[in-house]
Design a protein around this motif. Structure first.
Motif, PDB file in Angstrom:
ATOM      1  N   ASN A   1      32.898  33.270  22.123  1.00 49.01           N
ATOM      2  CA  ASN A   1      34.044  33.889  22.801  1.00 49.01           C
ATOM      3  C   ASN A   1      33.582  34.851  23.896  1.00 49.01           C
ATOM      4  OD1 ASN A   1      35.929  32.520  21.303  1.00 49.01           O
ATOM      5  ND2 ASN A   1      36.341  34.206  19.883  1.00 49.01           N
ATOM      6  N   GLN A   2      32.533  35.613  23.627  1.00 49.55           N
ATOM      7  CA  GLN A   2      31.996  36.532  24.644  1.00 49.55           C
ATOM      8  C   GLN A   2      31.425  35.753  25.830  1.00 49.55           C
ATOM      9  OE1 GLN A   2      29.368  38.620  21.993  1.00 49.55           O
ATOM     10  NE2 GLN A   2      30.759  40.359  21.720  1.00 49.55           N
ATOM     11  N   ALA A   3      30.715  34.668  25.543  1.00 49.76           N
ATOM     12  CA  ALA A   3      30.177  33.823  26.622  1.00 49.76           C
ATOM     13  C   ALA A   3      31.304  33.243  27.458  1.00 49.76           C
ATOM     14  CB  ALA A   3      29.306  32.715  26.039  1.00 49.76           C
ATOM     15  N   ALA A   4      32.370  32.779  26.799  1.00 53.84           N
ATOM     16  CA  ALA A   4      33.511  32.194  27.514  1.00 53.84           C
ATOM     17  C   ALA A   4      34.211  33.234  28.384  1.00 53.84           C
ATOM     18  CB  ALA A   4      34.493  31.592  26.515  1.00 53.84           C
ATOM     19  N   GLU A   5      34.317  34.469  27.871  1.00 55.20           N
ATOM     20  CA  GLU A   5      34.945  35.545  28.649  1.00 55.20           C
ATOM     21  C   GLU A   5      34.131  35.841  29.912  1.00 55.20           C
ATOM     22  OE1 GLU A   5      36.182  40.284  28.275  1.00 55.20           O
ATOM     23  OE2 GLU A   5      35.615  39.163  26.466  1.00 55.20           O
ATOM     24  N   ILE A   6      32.809  35.865  29.779  1.00 53.48           N
ATOM     25  CA  ILE A   6      31.946  36.142  30.924  1.00 53.48           C
ATOM     26  C   ILE A   6      32.013  35.000  31.942  1.00 53.48           C
ATOM     27  CG2 ILE A   6      29.526  36.421  31.614  1.00 53.48           C
ATOM     28  CD1 ILE A   6      29.155  37.933  28.915  1.00 53.48           C
ATOM     29  N   GLU A   7      32.027  33.771  31.466  1.00 55.99           N
ATOM     30  CA  GLU A   7      32.163  32.626  32.374  1.00 55.99           C
ATOM     31  C   GLU A   7      33.498  32.681  33.118  1.00 55.99           C
ATOM     32  OE1 GLU A   7      31.622  29.306  29.780  1.00 55.99           O
ATOM     33  OE2 GLU A   7      29.505  29.784  29.421  1.00 55.99           O
ATOM     34  N   ALA A   8      34.555  33.093  32.425  1.00 56.38           N
ATOM     35  CA  ALA A   8      35.872  33.205  33.067  1.00 56.38           C
ATOM     36  C   ALA A   8      35.862  34.291  34.141  1.00 56.38           C
ATOM     37  CB  ALA A   8      36.940  33.504  32.013  1.00 56.38           C
ATOM     38  N   ILE A   9      35.174  35.402  33.875  1.00 60.42           N
ATOM     39  CA  ILE A   9      35.034  36.464  34.878  1.00 60.42           C
ATOM     40  C   ILE A   9      34.362  35.906  36.128  1.00 60.42           C
ATOM     41  CG2 ILE A   9      33.724  38.580  35.409  1.00 60.42           C
ATOM     42  CD1 ILE A   9      34.290  39.444  32.475  1.00 60.42           C
ATOM     43  N   ALA A  10      33.299  35.121  35.939  1.00 59.45           N
ATOM     44  CA  ALA A  10      32.577  34.541  37.074  1.00 59.45           C
ATOM     45  C   ALA A  10      33.481  33.607  37.881  1.00 59.45           C
ATOM     46  CB  ALA A  10      31.343  33.789  36.576  1.00 59.45           C
ATOM     47  N   HIS A  11      34.238  32.763  37.196  1.00 54.79           N
ATOM     48  CA  HIS A  11      35.154  31.850  37.900  1.00 54.79           C
ATOM     49  C   HIS A  11      36.205  32.632  38.685  1.00 54.79           C
ATOM     50  CE1 HIS A  11      33.442  28.584  35.488  1.00 54.79           C
ATOM     51  NE2 HIS A  11      34.117  27.739  36.242  1.00 54.79           N
ATOM     52  N   THR A  12      36.792  33.647  38.067  1.00 51.15           N
ATOM     53  CA  THR A  12      37.823  34.455  38.736  1.00 51.15           C
ATOM     54  C   THR A  12      37.271  35.093  40.000  1.00 51.15           C
ATOM     55  OG1 THR A  12      38.992  34.934  36.670  1.00 51.15           O
ATOM     56  CG2 THR A  12      39.345  36.461  38.497  1.00 51.15           C
ATOM     57  N   LEU A  13      36.098  35.702  39.889  1.00 48.40           N
ATOM     58  CA  LEU A  13      35.514  36.404  41.027  1.00 48.40           C
ATOM     59  C   LEU A  13      35.160  35.451  42.160  1.00 48.40           C
ATOM     60  CD1 LEU A  13      34.357  39.055  42.219  1.00 48.40           C
ATOM     61  CD2 LEU A  13      32.181  38.414  41.187  1.00 48.40           C
TER      62      LEU A  13
END
Length: 384
Positions: A230-242
């Motif tokens: 879940n933490q990895a997925a949250e970080i990947e989502a941050i990268a996509h958003t940015l």
């Protein structure tokens, strides 16, 4: 054959050399010194100050697209060149909200991304009460041009803050416009992710890594980080958003905190290839440097996956003033099983300077064993 101009001639540009050969790309480097590492791998060099717009005009005439090895650029002067039809990737528009760390914080906050509490020093009418709200210690940061721990100070009280401002600036007005203050985050671990976005808007991410710092300088990187899915997925989502919000073309490094309560906070954005991604040269199907060239040249992005179970990267930092090439230590490092030594060819060592790195590929994720390998590398490199 595509010709790519790179503003900056340090090790990040130097490490694009092998990828450029593989892709059939020629590199032209704009850099202040003929001794800089990337001069050795470039097909051509424009010697200049890094933000010299006249030199960048010359660079533009020699190349099809221009990219950046560092963020120490003058956007205002480069914008005149961009308006004349020169292609920058990432675009100057994408860089604009990121180069000033206060503006970067505001931009991340506007996207709804989690960041530490912060404020600009120049906006603090009542500095004592503002800091009292955060509580000491706090972090004082240079808004521009800070890297490898330079321009970052842990402040323990108001007297310490005033001392740092007096040391770093000449006038109160000037000092306040140069810095921001943010809360000190008692993190459990520091993390990072490398992400790339193509001309067509495809985003790929590398495995999230753990970075281990000493005095705000990266010493080690462990890939992948020991975090939850879940933490990895949250970080990947941050990268996509940015990357999608900025419509970036190229590779970005994103540094993060994992707090003791398991919360993810974005620390800083590097709009370029990044030290936390050096492991990818030896451990991934496509290195961050090849990925960046693929993106800026309009080629399909490569596979960022690890081709080993895990990897540890250790920076070889200068510990003295010297002109040595440290051949004996490098030979011992190369004898470590599955070790890859990268030496940047810098002509002078000085304390804290990044002279090279070592990556060791592993068939396990045992943290104690990884720590032992990293300790062994550092025992070989640093004098006892």
């Amino acid at each position: 054959m595509k010709r790519v101009g790179i503003i900056g001639g340090g090790q990040l540009a130097w490490m694009m050399g092998d990828a450029a050969k593989k892709l059939g790309v020629e590199l032209v480097v704009q850099t202040p010194s003929s001794d800089d590492p990337a001069v050795a791998i470039a097909q051509d060099t424009v010697l200049a100050t890094v933000d010299d717009a006249i030199s960048t005009k010359i660079l533009a005439k020699k190349t099809d697209v221009i990219t950046f090895e560092n963020e120490f650029v003058n956007l205002e002067s480069l914008s005149f060149i961009e308006h004349q039809g020169v292609c920058f990737r990432p675009s100057l528009e994408a860089l604009t909200p990121l180069l000033d760390k206060y503006h970067q914080r505001c931009y991340l906050q506007s996207l709804g991304l989690p960041v530490p509490q912060f404020f600009a020093l120049e906006q603090a009418e009542n500095l004592g009460s503002q800091i009292e709200h955060l509580g000491f210690p706090v972090v004082l940061k240079s808004r521009r041009h800070g890297y490898d721990g330079q321009g970052t100070f842990i402040i323990k009280d108001l007297a310490d803050l005033q001392k740092q401002l007096n040391l770093n600036t000449t006038t109160k007005a000037l000092s306040q416009s140069l810095f921001l203050i943010e809360e000190f985050v008692p993190f459990e671990r520091e993390l990072a992710i490398i992400a790339a976005r193509s001309v067509d808007g495809e985003v790929v991410t590398y495995p999230v890594v753990e970075t281990q710092q000493e005095q705000q300088v990266c010493r080690r990187v462990i890939a992948p980080a020991d975090i939850t899915p879940n933490q990895a997925a949250e970080i990947e989502a941050i990268a996509h958003t940015l990357l999608n919000s900025l419509e970036v073309v190229g590779v970005f490094g994103i540094e993060l905190f994992l707090t003791t309560s398991g919360k993810i906070l974005v620390n800083e954005i590097a709009p370029r290839t990044h030290n936390s991604g050096h492991f990818s040269l030896d451990a991934c199907e496509t290195s961050q440097f090849e990925q960046h060239l693929r993106a800026v040249c309009g080629l399909p992005l490569g596979n960022p996956a690890l081709h080993c179970v895990s990897a540890v990267m250790v920076n070889l930092l200068g510990y003295e003033i010297s002109g040595s090439d440290y051949q004996s230590q490098r030979q011992k490092l190369a004898e470590i099983p599955q070790a890859f030594v990268h030496w940047y060819g810098k002509t002078e060592s000085r304390p804290g300077r990044k002279l090279g790195h070592v990556t060791v590929l592993l068939d396990h994720r045992n943290r104690d064993a990884i720590s032992t390998i990293a300790n062994n590398i550092e025992s070989i490199w640093y004098p006892s």
